[in-house]
Motif scaffolding. Structure first.
Motif, mmCIF file in Angstrom:
data_model
loop_
_atom_site.group_PDB
_atom_site.id
_atom_site.type_symbol
_atom_site.label_atom_id
_atom_site.label_comp_id
_atom_site.label_asym_id
_atom_site.label_seq_id
_atom_site.Cartn_x
_atom_site.Cartn_y
_atom_site.Cartn_z
ATOM 1 N N ASN A 1 -4.367 -5.495 12.968
ATOM 2 C CA ASN A 1 -4.242 -5.703 11.331
ATOM 3 C C ASN A 1 -4.821 -6.124 10.152
ATOM 4 O OD1 ASN A 1 -0.876 -6.894 12.446
ATOM 5 N ND2 ASN A 1 -1.186 -4.771 11.990
ATOM 6 N N THR A 2 -5.317 -5.280 9.401
ATOM 7 C CA THR A 2 -6.680 -5.454 8.556
ATOM 8 C C THR A 2 -5.909 -4.804 7.395
ATOM 9 O OG1 THR A 2 -8.261 -4.799 10.434
ATOM 10 C CG2 THR A 2 -9.031 -4.817 8.275
ATOM 11 N N ASP A 3 -6.537 -6.139 6.532
ATOM 12 C CA ASP A 3 -6.096 -5.725 4.649
ATOM 13 C C ASP A 3 -7.316 -5.654 4.014
ATOM 14 O OD1 ASP A 3 -3.642 -5.829 5.002
ATOM 15 O OD2 ASP A 3 -2.767 -7.704 5.187
ATOM 16 N N TRP A 4 -7.542 -4.654 3.375
ATOM 17 C CA TRP A 4 -8.752 -4.376 2.254
ATOM 18 C C TRP A 4 -8.579 -4.650 1.442
ATOM 19 C CZ3 TRP A 4 -13.430 -1.415 3.858
ATOM 20 C CH2 TRP A 4 -14.816 -1.470 2.313
ATOM 21 N N THR A 5 -9.319 -5.853 0.759
ATOM 22 C CA THR A 5 -9.545 -5.780 -0.972
ATOM 23 C C THR A 5 -10.608 -5.977 -1.529
ATOM 24 O OG1 THR A 5 -7.150 -6.976 -0.449
ATOM 25 C CG2 THR A 5 -8.110 -8.254 -2.427
#
Length: 264
Positions: free
Chosen positions: A55-59
């Motif tokens: 689960n990778t969240d890019w910001t």
């Protein structure tokens, strides 16, 4: 008289024969072989197969235009700066460690492992900078590892239920690719790609079940959750005439699988 003496002599001989029979040695009863108790104490090494979900969240944290001799002037985002980059892939691993059995139904130990999977996810835009189109951002996880403590309870002499936790490591590669345009990449160069690689450090916790078979073989099933926090990087290096961008990714993984090990 003679007949009486002979009868008495015969009686004495019969009594002596019966006594001799009573004194004959008796064969000992067979003794069951002594079975050595199962022991979990010792070193072991093994291999596992399974899967890894990330689960990778890019910001995109900042979009900027380096005008005025390179001074970073923040610019408003052209698209949503947040996106998710999730995937699942096959994972193989090797592991090894040491067990110590005590109390006598408890087992504690230390274990290390190295695994590989290729979790690659792509976003069909660069968050914060471009709309859906030819541009994209990508996050890829490859090699991972951990050093963990283990403690477990023997529900039977050969079956162990355990919990585990410790330090985890994860390699990550973040990439952006954009075509030539006057807002993001240099129009004089053409389509460009930028990459940033790092090794993340976090924590991992999990649980599993392990069984000992044939005294020296250990088979297991295990699940682990790992959290690596966030890592910051330059998504697009700026030039004096084009946009630049800084970003971060927040990474969590779920490892699940089975393994077999040899205990020395």
């Amino acid at each position: 008289m003679r007949l009486g003496a002979l009868a008495l002599l015969g009686s004495l001989v019969g009594a002596m024969s019966a006594s001799a029979a009573d004194l004959a040695p008796v064969a000992p009863e067979p003794v069951a072989p002594v079975v050595a108790p199962v022991t979990w104490t010792g070193f072991y090494i093994g291999a596992g197969i399974g899967g890894r979900t990330n689960n990778t969240d890019w910001t995109t944290t900042t979009a900027f235009f380096p005008a005025f001799l390179g001074t970073r002037i923040p610019m408003p985002f052209r698209s949503a700066p947040n996106a998710s980059v999730d995937s699942t892939d096959f994972r193989g691993s090797i592991y090894g460690g040491y067990n110590w059995q005590f109390a006598p139904t408890w087992v504690a130990g230390l274990e290390g492992d190295i695994g590989y999977a290729k979790n690659s996810g792509r976003i069909s835009r660069i968050p914060g900078l471009t709309a859906i189109g030819a541009s994209f951002a990508e996050s890829e996880l490859t090699t991972d590892g951990s050093v963990r403590a283990r403690v477990g309870y023997l529900v039977t002499p050969s079956i162990l239920l355990y919990a585990t936790g410790g330090v985890a490591f994860q390699q990550i590669k973040n990439s952006t690719t954009c075509p030539a345009d006057t807002f993001v990449c240099n129009p004089a160069v053409g389509t460009q790609s930028f990459h940033s690689s790092d090794t993340l450090v976090g924590y991992t916790i999990g649980a599993g079940a392990e069984a000992m078979i044939y005294d020296h073989w250990l088979v297991r099933a295990e699940y682990r959750f790992s959290d690596f926090g966030s890592n910051s990087f330059t998504a697009i290096p700026p030039t004096i005439s084009t946009f630049g961008a800084d970003a971060k990714t927040k990474v969590q993984t779920h490892n699940f699988g089975v393994g077999i090990a040899y205990k020395f």
